[in-house]
Design a protein around this motif. Structure first.
Motif, PDB file in Angstrom:
ATOM      1  N   LEU A   1     105.670 -36.388 -13.064  1.00 31.79           N
ATOM      2  CA  LEU A   1     105.730 -35.002 -13.556  1.00 31.79           C
ATOM      3  C   LEU A   1     104.360 -34.526 -14.019  1.00 31.79           C
ATOM      4  O   LEU A   1     104.074 -33.330 -13.995  1.00 31.79           O
ATOM      5  CB  LEU A   1     106.744 -34.883 -14.701  1.00 31.79           C
ATOM      6  CG  LEU A   1     108.209 -35.094 -14.328  1.00 31.79           C
ATOM      7  CD1 LEU A   1     109.081 -35.110 -15.576  1.00 31.79           C
ATOM      8  CD2 LEU A   1     108.689 -34.020 -13.362  1.00 31.79           C
ATOM      9  N   GLY A   2     103.530 -35.456 -14.450  1.00 34.90           N
ATOM     10  CA  GLY A   2     102.182 -35.092 -14.882  1.00 34.90           C
ATOM     11  C   GLY A   2     102.170 -34.399 -16.231  1.00 34.90           C
ATOM     12  O   GLY A   2     103.211 -34.207 -16.865  1.00 34.90           O
ATOM     13  N   ASP A   3     100.982 -34.018 -16.666  1.00 34.44           N
ATOM     14  CA  ASP A   3     100.832 -33.440 -18.003  1.00 34.44           C
ATOM     15  C   ASP A   3     101.175 -31.953 -18.056  1.00 34.44           C
ATOM     16  O   ASP A   3     101.447 -31.419 -19.116  1.00 34.44           O
ATOM     17  CB  ASP A   3      99.386 -33.625 -18.496  1.00 34.44           C
ATOM     18  CG  ASP A   3      99.086 -35.099 -18.717  1.00 34.44           C
ATOM     19  OD1 ASP A   3     100.038 -35.864 -18.982  1.00 34.44           O
ATOM     20  OD2 ASP A   3      97.901 -35.479 -18.613  1.00 34.44           O
ATOM     21  N   SER A   4     101.161 -31.292 -16.884  1.00 32.65           N
ATOM     22  CA  SER A   4     101.351 -29.840 -16.934  1.00 32.65           C
ATOM     23  C   SER A   4     102.834 -29.457 -17.004  1.00 32.65           C
ATOM     24  O   SER A   4     103.182 -28.420 -17.562  1.00 32.65           O
ATOM     25  CB  SER A   4     100.688 -29.170 -15.739  1.00 32.65           C
ATOM     26  OG  SER A   4     101.177 -29.741 -14.552  1.00 32.65           O
ATOM     27  N   THR A   5     103.718 -30.294 -16.438  1.00 32.13           N
ATOM     28  CA  THR A   5     105.148 -29.983 -16.495  1.00 32.13           C
ATOM     29  C   THR A   5     105.935 -31.208 -16.965  1.00 32.13           C
ATOM     30  O   THR A   5     106.777 -31.727 -16.237  1.00 32.13           O
ATOM     31  CB  THR A   5     105.692 -29.542 -15.117  1.00 32.13           C
ATOM     32  OG1 THR A   5     105.330 -30.557 -14.143  1.00 32.13           O
ATOM     33  CG2 THR A   5     105.145 -28.208 -14.685  1.00 32.13           C
ATOM     34  N   PRO A   6     105.677 -31.672 -18.196  1.00 35.09           N
ATOM     35  CA  PRO A   6     106.383 -32.867 -18.676  1.00 35.09           C
ATOM     36  C   PRO A   6     107.840 -32.535 -19.020  1.00 35.09           C
ATOM     37  O   PRO A   6     108.222 -31.357 -19.060  1.00 35.09           O
ATOM     38  CB  PRO A   6     105.617 -33.225 -19.951  1.00 35.09           C
ATOM     39  CG  PRO A   6     105.107 -31.923 -20.447  1.00 35.09           C
ATOM     40  CD  PRO A   6     104.826 -31.078 -19.225  1.00 35.09           C
ATOM     41  N   LEU A   7     108.643 -33.562 -19.269  1.00 36.76           N
ATOM     42  CA  LEU A   7     110.007 -33.339 -19.740  1.00 36.76           C
ATOM     43  C   LEU A   7     109.959 -32.509 -21.015  1.00 36.76           C
ATOM     44  O   LEU A   7     109.123 -32.752 -21.888  1.00 36.76           O
ATOM     45  CB  LEU A   7     110.689 -34.677 -20.038  1.00 36.76           C
ATOM     46  CG  LEU A   7     111.033 -35.550 -18.839  1.00 36.76           C
ATOM     47  CD1 LEU A   7     111.558 -36.908 -19.311  1.00 36.76           C
ATOM     48  CD2 LEU A   7     112.068 -34.866 -17.949  1.00 36.76           C
TER      49      LEU A   7
END
Ligand SMILES: [Zn+2]
Length: 223
Positions: free
Chosen positions: A111-117
């Motif tokens: 998901l990466g840092d831009s669209t985390p849970l």
């Protein structure tokens, strides 16, 4: 349900805690209010991809045919593909995944840092209650409707109210199988609670109450 727009959510809890039922309800209410929330059941998705014969489905099938678990990378690739679909563009709920710490870490990485849970919602239910819920479950052999001997009985015992079909107990709803599922949950999935707590995304819902009360609280939690 516009307030849940932007939710990237995992529903976490033991088998029988009601995650799938609630995820379906939240998705329906999102659709009704024009703020779609995709319900992503990894089990259903896997079966659909296998039966449609997609590339990922074929990969998954090659492991299943050898009696092996589908590797995390294949499931994550499916999830990644699924959350790019238009109906998941504003919000989604993952149901049935992740189940292990390595899966949770791999999901976060993908998901990466831009669209985390945004939220991980833990459905808390005492074990004795889970056992009762699961061992009482009956499935219609014809239409697939799910009933329960005490919580959602049919008018005629053993017969589906919707189609008159014969009710059966799924092999994984039998008591020995259930104890195994709960043991696996305790060993593999329960450690995810600490993991998500440390990331400050864990919210807990007391799921030992009526489905309607749980649903109302979920909507508040997902704001
Ligand atoms: Zn039926």
């Amino acid at each position: 349900m516009a307030q849940a727009a932007g939710s990237r959510c995992v529903f976490l809890g033991a088998p029988g805690a009601g995650k799938g039922t609630q995820a379906k309800k939240v998705a329906e209410s999102g659709e009704a209010s024009g703020a779609p929330i995709a319900h992503i059941s990894t089990g259903d998705m896997l079966r659909a991809q296998v039966s449609a014969g997609t590339e990922l489905g074929q990969q998954a099938k090659s492991f299943m045919d050898q009696g092996q678990l589908v590797p995390d990378e294949v499931i994550i690739a499916m999830v990644q593909e699924r959350i790019q679909q238009p109906d998941a563009s504003s919000a989604w709920i993952l149901d049935g995944f992740p189940r292990t710490l390595p899966q949770a870490e791999a999901l976060d990485e993908s998901l990466g840092d831009s669209t985390p849970l945004s939220d991980v919602i833990y459905f808390a239910v005492p074990e004795a209650e889970l056992l009762g819920r699961l061992t009482g479950r009956r499935t219609c052999a014809d239409c697939g409707a799910i009933w329960h001997v005490t919580n959602k009985p049919t008018k005629v015992a053993g017969k589906c109210d919707l189609c008159g079909g014969e009710l059966t107990q799924r092999s994984d709803d039998r008591e020995e199988a259930i104890q195994e599922r709960l043991d696996a949950y305790r060993a593999q999935t329960a450690p995810l609670l600490d993991y998500y707590r440390s990331k400050d995304v864990l919210r807990e819902v007391d799921a030992n109450r009526s489905p309607d009360v749980v649903f109302e609280e979920l909507l508040k939690l997902m704001q």
